[in-house]
Design an enzyme around this catalytic site. Structure first.
Site, PDB file in Angstrom:
ATOM      1  N   ASN A   7       1.839  18.443 -16.712  1.00 50.10           N
ATOM      2  CA  ASN A   7       0.790  19.023 -15.878  1.00 50.10           C
ATOM      3  C   ASN A   7       1.246  20.441 -15.544  1.00 50.10           C
ATOM      4  O   ASN A   7       2.082  20.651 -14.678  1.00 50.10           O
ATOM      5  CB  ASN A   7       0.621  18.176 -14.608  1.00 50.10           C
ATOM      6  N   ARG A  64      -2.274  17.588 -19.396  1.00 46.25           N
ATOM      7  CA  ARG A  64      -3.457  17.540 -18.548  1.00 46.25           C
ATOM      8  C   ARG A  64      -4.208  18.858 -18.705  1.00 46.25           C
ATOM      9  O   ARG A  64      -3.610  19.933 -18.585  1.00 46.25           O
ATOM     10  CB  ARG A  64      -3.047  17.370 -17.091  1.00 46.25           C
ATOM     11  N   HIS A 153     -11.339  14.898 -11.452  1.00 46.42           N
ATOM     12  CA  HIS A 153     -10.515  13.703 -11.148  1.00 46.42           C
ATOM     13  C   HIS A 153     -10.825  12.559 -12.126  1.00 46.42           C
ATOM     14  O   HIS A 153     -10.585  11.393 -11.814  1.00 46.42           O
ATOM     15  CB  HIS A 153     -10.786  13.145  -9.728  1.00 46.42           C
ATOM     16  N   HIS A 181     -11.602   8.612  -4.878  1.00 45.45           N
ATOM     17  CA  HIS A 181     -10.328   9.339  -4.933  1.00 45.45           C
ATOM     18  C   HIS A 181     -10.286  10.252  -3.707  1.00 45.45           C
ATOM     19  O   HIS A 181     -10.989  11.266  -3.646  1.00 45.45           O
ATOM     20  CB  HIS A 181     -10.260  10.149  -6.235  1.00 45.45           C
ATOM     21  N   ARG A 214     -12.323  22.025   1.586  1.00 47.06           N
ATOM     22  CA  ARG A 214     -13.605  22.387   0.947  1.00 47.06           C
ATOM     23  C   ARG A 214     -14.766  21.757   1.698  1.00 47.06           C
ATOM     24  O   ARG A 214     -14.675  20.617   2.150  1.00 47.06           O
ATOM     25  CB  ARG A 214     -13.636  21.891  -0.505  1.00 47.06           C
ATOM     26  N   ARG A 258      -3.548  12.974   8.433  1.00 46.27           N
ATOM     27  CA  ARG A 258      -2.612  12.412   9.425  1.00 46.27           C
ATOM     28  C   ARG A 258      -2.620  13.239  10.707  1.00 46.27           C
ATOM     29  O   ARG A 258      -2.585  12.702  11.810  1.00 46.27           O
ATOM     30  CB  ARG A 258      -1.186  12.362   8.847  1.00 46.27           C
ATOM     31  N   GLY A 306      -6.918   7.500   0.512  1.00 45.61           N
ATOM     32  CA  GLY A 306      -7.445   6.211   0.055  1.00 45.61           C
ATOM     33  C   GLY A 306      -6.392   5.111   0.001  1.00 45.61           C
ATOM     34  O   GLY A 306      -6.663   3.949   0.304  1.00 45.61           O
ATOM     35  N   GLU A 337      -2.310   9.271 -12.747  1.00 49.47           N
ATOM     36  CA  GLU A 337      -2.954  10.073 -13.795  1.00 49.47           C
ATOM     37  C   GLU A 337      -1.996  10.319 -14.964  1.00 49.47           C
ATOM     38  O   GLU A 337      -2.419  10.372 -16.116  1.00 49.47           O
ATOM     39  CB  GLU A 337      -3.425  11.405 -13.194  1.00 49.47           C
TER      40      GLU A 337
HETATM   41  P1  ADP Z   1      -3.393  15.894  -3.367  1.00 49.06           P
HETATM   42  O1  ADP Z   1      -4.875  15.825  -3.549  1.00 49.06           O
HETATM   43  O2  ADP Z   1      -2.918  17.251  -2.982  1.00 49.06           O
HETATM   44  O3  ADP Z   1      -2.592  15.217  -4.457  1.00 49.06           O
HETATM   45  P2  ADP Z   1      -2.743  13.558  -1.742  1.00 49.06           P
HETATM   46  O4  ADP Z   1      -3.329  12.594  -2.704  1.00 49.06           O
HETATM   47  O5  ADP Z   1      -1.282  13.476  -1.459  1.00 49.06           O
HETATM   48  O6  ADP Z   1      -3.118  15.059  -2.044  1.00 49.06           O
HETATM   49  O7  ADP Z   1      -3.532  13.361  -0.345  1.00 49.06           O
HETATM   50  C1  ADP Z   1      -3.289  14.132   0.781  1.00 49.06           C
HETATM   51  C2  ADP Z   1      -3.962  13.453   1.978  1.00 49.06           C
HETATM   52  O8  ADP Z   1      -3.475  12.109   2.051  1.00 49.06           O
HETATM   53  C3  ADP Z   1      -3.660  14.099   3.309  1.00 49.06           C
HETATM   54  O9  ADP Z   1      -4.841  14.208   4.077  1.00 49.06           O
HETATM   55  C4  ADP Z   1      -2.692  13.136   3.982  1.00 49.06           C
HETATM   56  O10 ADP Z   1      -2.909  13.068   5.371  1.00 49.06           O
HETATM   57  C5  ADP Z   1      -3.017  11.800   3.337  1.00 49.06           C
HETATM   58  N1  ADP Z   1      -1.797  10.979   3.213  1.00 49.06           N
HETATM   59  C6  ADP Z   1      -0.839  11.110   2.277  1.00 49.06           C
HETATM   60  N2  ADP Z   1       0.152  10.195   2.486  1.00 49.06           N
HETATM   61  C7  ADP Z   1      -0.193   9.503   3.579  1.00 49.06           C
HETATM   62  C8  ADP Z   1       0.418   8.417   4.306  1.00 49.06           C
HETATM   63  N3  ADP Z   1       1.572   7.881   3.935  1.00 49.06           N
HETATM   64  N4  ADP Z   1      -0.237   7.928   5.375  1.00 49.06           N
HETATM   65  C9  ADP Z   1      -1.415   8.429   5.750  1.00 49.06           C
HETATM   66  N5  ADP Z   1      -2.039   9.475   5.125  1.00 49.06           N
HETATM   67  C10 ADP Z   1      -1.443   9.992   4.054  1.00 49.06           C
END
Ligand code: ADP
Length: 354
Positions: A7, A64, A153, A181, A214, A258, A306, A337
């Site tokens: 990637n 990717r 995605h 996602h 966004r 968070r 998610g 991915e």
């Molecule tokens: P990206 O799209 O940059 O890959 P991620 O899939 O890591 O991002 O998602 C980031 C989001 O996921 C943030 O809003 C974060 O608060 C939430 N998140 C990531 N890990 C946790 C966790 N362990 N507990 C709760 N929320 C989390």
């Protein structure tokens, strides 16, 4: 077969080495700060040399690529003509595709006789019917400039749809699934009988759900209003809707869910509103996707929010299926991915050898 999954971003290269078809992960890592001031890694070519020093030989590489436009509907083996054709689409994803291509070119130069494949974020959405991907603009804009919904995605939606079918012990071709996602970028897909029939992101990853920074769905006339009445430049508006909006813009707290949750616990009303909007839009799309698929067997959550935010998942689905006799399964499937890219690269090479 050892497959290296790449990637390649503008200043970083993330990599994973898999043994396929066993799907065993040998190694993963990242080279960062490429071409940055003071960095010892001057370009992608040097970055790849460092990666190749760490691994002991490779049989194929899967890259990717964010945007495959209408032309690349499937994972594709890369040769010089493919690189030339891919360059045409840099304009559609200026932040991603040129960096993906730099990785491909550097890798081709260093691994001349090794098979390389491009796996596109857009290709899973190629099954969208024309009435789902065509915007209500003059049709010539689609014909001339290829302005339409592409969706993103796709590798993640495809992977979690496949994995959820395995968990349900049913063929994907017999299922109606909504995949969500929810990371920093957020999108959903309606997957009917294994094919994506609609998705929330559009011409760019801007459309659809509320995201970390966004805005997502919004009346396009707002942009005209910002430019004409409030005298904002187009660049500024673009930055606002991409970088200063979403959870961050509404809450004034953060793009990170968070931190939004922490602020809500302390009584922050705007953080509460941001979370409410985030959830409301997902509920709206689940409802509309259930309607267009004629039912729904499973809702699958993936990515940072998610996978980890238990309460949020429960708030999204609360009461949503009360009117249904057969309630859909609510599932969590961690996305992968890179493994999907390894699978698709392996599949292409196996097909080529037959
Ligand atoms: P990206 O799209 O940059 O890959 P991620 O899939 O890591 O991002 O998602 C980031 C989001 O996921 C943030 O809003 C974060 O608060 C939430 N998140 C990531 N890990 C946790 C966790 N362990 N507990 C709760 N929320 C989390």
């Amino acid at each position: 077969m050892k497959i290296l999954v790449i990637n390649s971003g503008s200043s970083s290269i993330k990599y994973r080495l898999y043994d396929m078809p066993e799907e065993k992960l040998f190694l993963k890592g990242m080279i960062d700060k490429i071409a940055e001031k003071g960095s010892s890694v001057k370009n992608h070519h040097e970055g790849f040399k460092l990666i190749l020093d760490k691994i002991n030989g490779v049989d194929a590489v899967g890259h990717r690529v964010v945007h495959g436009a209408e032309e690349f509907q499937k994972p594709t083996l890369i040769d010089d003509s493919i690189i030339r054709r891919l360059k045409k689409y840099n304009i559609l994803a200026p932040l991603h595709n040129p960096a993906n291509l730099s990785g491909i070119v550097a890798c081709k130069n260093l691994l001349k006789n090794i098979c390389q494949a491009a796996v596109f974020d857009t290709s899973f959405h190629h099954s969208l019917p024309d009435y789902a991907y065509t915007y209500g603009l003059p049709f010539s804009f689609y014909k001339k400039y290829k302005i339409r919904r592409y969706g993103f995605h796709g590798t993640s939606h495809h992977y979690v749809a496949q994995e959820s079918a395995k968990l349900l012990k049913r063929p994907l071709t017999a299922l109606k699934i909504v995949t969500c996602h929810l990371g920093n970028g957020c999108s959903m897909a309606a997957v009917k009988k294994g094919k994506c029939i609609d998705t929330t992101m559009g011409f760019t990853p801007q459309e659809g759900l509320l995201m970390g920074t966004r805005a997502g769905d919004m009346d396009t006339a707002v942009i005209v209003y910002l430019v004409e009445k409030l005298n904002k430049s187009i660049e500024e508006v673009n930055r606002i809707i991409n970088k200063d909006s979403g959870l961050k813009g509404i809450s004034g707290v953060s793009n990170d869910m968070r931190k939004i949750e922490d602020a809500i616990k302390k009584g922050n009303k705007r953080a509460r509103l941001a979370r409410d909007i985030f959830i409301y839009r997902i509920r709206k799309y689940i409802g509309s996707y259930a309607a267009i698929m004629g039912g729904i067997d499973a809702v699958v959550f993936t990515a940072g929010i998610g996978e980890n935010q238990v309460q949020l998942r429960s708030d999204v689905t609360k009461g949503l299926f009360d009117y249904l006799k057969n309630k859909p399964k609510v599932m969590v499937v961690p996305t992968n991915e890179e493994l999907m890219i390894a699978r698709q690269t392996y599949g292409l090479i196996k097909k080529g050898k037959k």
